[in-house]
Design a protein around this motif. Structure first.
Motif, PDB file in Angstrom:
ATOM      1  N   UNK A 137       4.263 -40.523  44.682  1.00 18.46           N
ATOM      2  CA  UNK A 137       4.673 -41.473  45.718  1.00 18.46           C
ATOM      3  C   UNK A 137       6.194 -41.526  45.764  1.00 18.46           C
ATOM      4  N   UNK A 138       6.820 -41.281  46.941  1.00 26.09           N
ATOM      5  CA  UNK A 138       8.288 -41.225  47.019  1.00 26.09           C
ATOM      6  C   UNK A 138       8.919 -42.596  47.255  1.00 26.09           C
ATOM      7  N   UNK A 139      10.033 -42.844  46.572  1.00 29.28           N
ATOM      8  CA  UNK A 139      10.813 -44.071  46.759  1.00 29.28           C
ATOM      9  C   UNK A 139      12.280 -43.673  46.888  1.00 29.28           C
ATOM     10  N   UNK A 140      12.880 -43.951  48.052  1.00 28.21           N
ATOM     11  CA  UNK A 140      14.296 -43.674  48.303  1.00 28.21           C
ATOM     12  C   UNK A 140      15.073 -44.986  48.153  1.00 28.21           C
ATOM     13  N   UNK A 141      16.229 -44.928  47.505  1.00 26.88           N
ATOM     14  CA  UNK A 141      16.989 -46.149  47.234  1.00 26.88           C
ATOM     15  C   UNK A 141      18.325 -46.168  47.958  1.00 26.88           C
ATOM     16  N   UNK A 142      18.730 -47.373  48.350  1.00 29.26           N
ATOM     17  CA  UNK A 142      20.042 -47.625  48.943  1.00 29.26           C
ATOM     18  C   UNK A 142      20.518 -48.972  48.423  1.00 29.26           C
ATOM     19  N   UNK A 143      21.705 -49.393  48.840  1.00 28.84           N
ATOM     20  CA  UNK A 143      22.172 -50.742  48.549  1.00 28.84           C
ATOM     21  C   UNK A 143      22.698 -51.364  49.839  1.00 28.84           C
TER      22      UNK A 143
ATOM     23  N   UNK B 221      16.880 -46.614  38.679  1.00 32.33           N
ATOM     24  CA  UNK B 221      16.046 -47.359  37.749  1.00 32.33           C
ATOM     25  C   UNK B 221      15.422 -48.599  38.396  1.00 32.33           C
ATOM     26  N   UNK B 222      16.185 -49.263  39.247  1.00 30.94           N
ATOM     27  CA  UNK B 222      15.818 -50.604  39.681  1.00 30.94           C
ATOM     28  C   UNK B 222      14.410 -50.682  40.261  1.00 30.94           C
ATOM     29  N   UNK B 223      14.039 -49.700  41.089  1.00 33.30           N
ATOM     30  CA  UNK B 223      12.739 -49.765  41.747  1.00 33.30           C
ATOM     31  C   UNK B 223      11.569 -49.587  40.789  1.00 33.30           C
ATOM     32  N   UNK B 224      11.834 -49.199  39.549  1.00 29.62           N
ATOM     33  CA  UNK B 224      10.748 -48.875  38.625  1.00 29.62           C
ATOM     34  C   UNK B 224      10.761 -49.743  37.370  1.00 29.62           C
TER      35      UNK B 224
ATOM     36  N   UNK C 149      26.145 -41.557  30.029  1.00 31.47           N
ATOM     37  CA  UNK C 149      25.446 -42.788  29.672  1.00 31.47           C
ATOM     38  C   UNK C 149      25.825 -43.978  30.541  1.00 31.47           C
ATOM     39  N   UNK C 150      26.739 -43.781  31.487  1.00 28.48           N
ATOM     40  CA  UNK C 150      27.142 -44.910  32.328  1.00 28.48           C
ATOM     41  C   UNK C 150      25.955 -45.440  33.135  1.00 28.48           C
ATOM     42  N   UNK C 151      25.121 -44.538  33.655  1.00 27.72           N
ATOM     43  CA  UNK C 151      23.975 -45.004  34.431  1.00 27.72           C
ATOM     44  C   UNK C 151      23.014 -45.814  33.561  1.00 27.72           C
ATOM     45  N   UNK C 152      22.876 -45.421  32.316  1.00 22.36           N
ATOM     46  CA  UNK C 152      22.002 -46.156  31.401  1.00 22.36           C
ATOM     47  C   UNK C 152      22.519 -47.560  31.137  1.00 22.36           C
ATOM     48  N   UNK C 153      23.792 -47.667  30.806  1.00 24.47           N
ATOM     49  CA  UNK C 153      24.342 -48.985  30.467  1.00 24.47           C
ATOM     50  C   UNK C 153      24.417 -49.885  31.694  1.00 24.47           C
ATOM     51  N   UNK C 154      24.718 -49.306  32.852  1.00 27.59           N
ATOM     52  CA  UNK C 154      24.721 -50.106  34.072  1.00 27.59           C
ATOM     53  C   UNK C 154      23.323 -50.623  34.382  1.00 27.59           C
ATOM     54  N   UNK C 155      22.313 -49.746  34.219  1.00 28.21           N
ATOM     55  CA  UNK C 155      20.933 -50.168  34.470  1.00 28.21           C
ATOM     56  C   UNK C 155      20.498 -51.233  33.465  1.00 28.21           C
TER      57      UNK C 155
END
Length: 599
Positions: A212-218, A445-448, A469-475
């Motif tokens: 199932x596809x999930x596309x993300x924006x802000x 990450x947010x959608x899951x 690791x920036x994406x990890x710590x931000x998430x």
């Protein structure tokens, strides 16, 4: 040939699959929702899946269960793991790397273990391309044969059939036309070689063959005002909306006018070209554009005016690249080079503005902006009469005003006028401004996270150009801010940022998901690389931001994204000792890592 040691892997192909006849694709009619959906086009607040997604997931679990059986992994219908593959941002590098990861997973018969696939920015380009084939995860067509249809967008054929020229011309008449549409054409036609004018909502009627596809924006205004619970926005075949707020609209009606939850004006659904223009619009972030400022400009105090100048200059250079696509005529190339020189000279022209007051700096920068626009207008007038002059003239007439407004991702706000105290001030206007989610966190990450999709395992290949690791710590910080579970990230791991391993496992406990994090460049797949060219760091790996160097060095062995470096095996146990097995969250979903290139 410079190459990485070990078993070379995954990314032997460029993201653009060979697609013929792309210019002749008709514009799809707006997909009408079913009567059941029409009864309530907007939904929320709610933390539940839409009925359509819930039914898809029920069917997809049967596919996952059968896949686990083929892998000799014991599971039952009520203990099927929820596994999501996340595609990061990173432009063309991310698009290529995600395709390579999927190719290797296909070879290892792991694609059918995925319940979801999510993406931001560059990874969404690959997602959209793959999902144009309703059977892509079965067909496993990952072409490395290049692309067809390298035709200038202003060529006579594009003035006749519904290609990029007519697409832009038609969209420019829309009230909410923005730079996202221009960027959508650039990414779709010039990068992906595929003007995908299908509708995302059309995928709602597909079977469960693919994840199932999930596309993300802000949402830009909410992001700029740090309104955390209203920043992230997601697009799925059934619904689009704000996962933290729990407000959603039928995807077929995203872009239609609503007030107080009631439909006021039916408008066509955005097609995939427009969607890609939104989810891949990193240019919409003015701060990132500031990096192109010449050194003397960094001394200026006119911050906003300087950003205005830089974004106009930068977008004009993008447009020049757009015009450059497919030109082979020597005379036309010379004219284009002349335009590039004029624009660049004006941008780089040194003026002692730092000696002026802030007000005088603003005035001078505004004059410089007008001069850039006039340079383009003059150049267009100097072109020889012909079909491409007409097309270029009309494009500039449409785009130049947008540069001044700097308008991106404009679409009707479906929560406009909704009486809900949870809807923040940043969502009180008639329109939304949806932009690239990678500006916030470069992995989706947010959608899951949380109970809604109840994901057990997040597979997160990292293709970003930012700090490791920036994406990890931000998430992790985002999850803490919105009260969602996230595994512990030990500080000791973060010390590897300059020379990371090929994968890391962050085991989840209780309701936390387990995360497998895989840096694109690492000490395994770059080990032993000869340092014989510029732009190579001390460890022998290409500097990640220089993605073009990767393509130059490894035309057939683009860096290992580590899918071959591990096999994850899902084990389940009966936590309570009863007769009905229960899915155990986190680490009891055991991941066995098997290094295949230990040399």
């Amino acid at each position: 040939m410079v190459s990485c040691r070990g078993r070379a892997v995954v990314l032997a192909c460029f993201v653009c699959v060979s697609l013929r006849g792309l210019l002749a694709q008709p514009v799809n009619a707006t997909a009408e929702p079913s009567p059941e959906t029409s009864a309530k086009l907007v939904r929320g607040p709610s933390d539940a899946l839409s009925p359509g997604e819930a039914e898809f997931i029920r069917q997809r679990k049967e596919v996952v269960l059968a896949s686990l059986g083929r892998l000799n992994i014991s599971s039952t219908a009520d203990s099927v793991p929820h596994i999501a593959l996340l595609g990061s941002g990173g432009g063309q590098r991310a698009a290529v790397a995600l395709l390579g990861s999927l190719q290797q997973m296909g070879q290892d018969d792991l694609l059918d273990t995925l319940l979801y696939m999510g993406g931001v920015s560059g990874s969404t380009w690959t997602m959209a391309l793959l999902y144009s084939d309703p059977q892509w995860s079965v067909n496993k067509v990952f072409s490395s044969q290049g692309v067809h249809g390298d035709i200038p967008w202003w060529s006579p054929v594009n003035l006749i059939v519904p290609g990029p020229y007519w697409w832009l011309k038609a969209k420019s008449k829309d009230e909410d036309f923005s730079l996202s549409e221009v960027w959508g054409v650039l990414t779709s036609y010039l990068f992906m070689k595929h003007m995908d004018q299908r509708l995302l909502s059309a995928e709602a009627s597909r079977d469960s063959t693919n994840p199932y596809p999930v596309y993300s924006a802000i949402e830009k205004e909410c992001f700029n005002t740090n309104t955390t619970d209203a920043v992230w926005f997601e697009f799925t075949p059934h619904e689009a909306g704000f996962p933290e707020l729990g407000h959603f609209v039928s995807t077929a009606y995203l872009g239609s006018g609503f007030e107080g939850g009631e439909l006021k004006e039916r408008k066509p659904e955005m097609d995939m070209v427009q969607l890609l223009g939104i989810v891949g619009s990193a240019l919409a972030n003015e701060d990132s554009i500031a990096e192109i400022a010449p050194p003397w400009m960094n001394k200026l105090t006119a911050g906003t005016a300087l950003k205005d100048h830089l974004r106009i200059y930068f977008t004009l250079t993008i447009l020049v690249d757009m015009l450059d696509s497919g030109i082979t005529n020597v005379t036309d190339l010379a004219k284009l080079e002349e335009l590039q020189k004029r624009v660049s000279d004006k941008h780089l022209e040194v003026v002692p503005l730092h000696n002026l007051t802030k007000e005088k700096q603003v005035e001078e920068l505004q004059r410089r902006n007008l001069a850039l626009v006039e340079i383009v207008q003059t150049w267009v007038k100097e072109l020889d009469n012909g079909v491409h002059k007409v097309a270029v003239t009309e494009l500039m007439e449409v785009v130049l005003p947008l540069l001044i407004k700097w308008q991106w991702g404009t679409t009707e706000n479906f929560v406009y006028g909704v009486k809900d105290s949870e809807v923040p001030d940043c969502l009180q206007s008639r329109v939304l401004n949806l932009i690239d989610a990678g500006i916030s966190i470069n992995l989706p990450y947010e959608s899951f996270l949380g109970k809604k999709r109840d994901v057990d395992l997040l597979i997160a290949p990292e293709f970003s150009a930012g700090e490791m690791f920036e994406t990890l710590t931000l998430a992790r910080d985002y999850a803490a801010a919105v009260g969602k579970p996230f595994p512990v990230i030990h500080e000791q791991v973060l010390l590897d940022k300059d020379w990371p391993k090929d994968f890391y496992v962050f085991p989840g406990e209780n309701d936390q998901p387990t995360i497998i994090f895989m840096p694109l460049f690492n000490r395994i797949n770059c080990k032993g690389l000869a340092v014989t060219v510029s732009h190579i760091d001390v460890h022998g790996c290409p500097i990640i931001s220089v993605w073009w160097l990767v393509y130059a060095l490894w035309p057939k062995e683009i860096p290992n994204v580590n899918i071959q470096n591990f096999r994850f095996i899902y084990l389940y146990a009966d936590r309570w000792g009863g007769s009905s097995p229960k899915k155990i969250k986190g680490w009891p979903m055991y991941c066995e890592m098997r290094l295949l290139n230990a040399k």
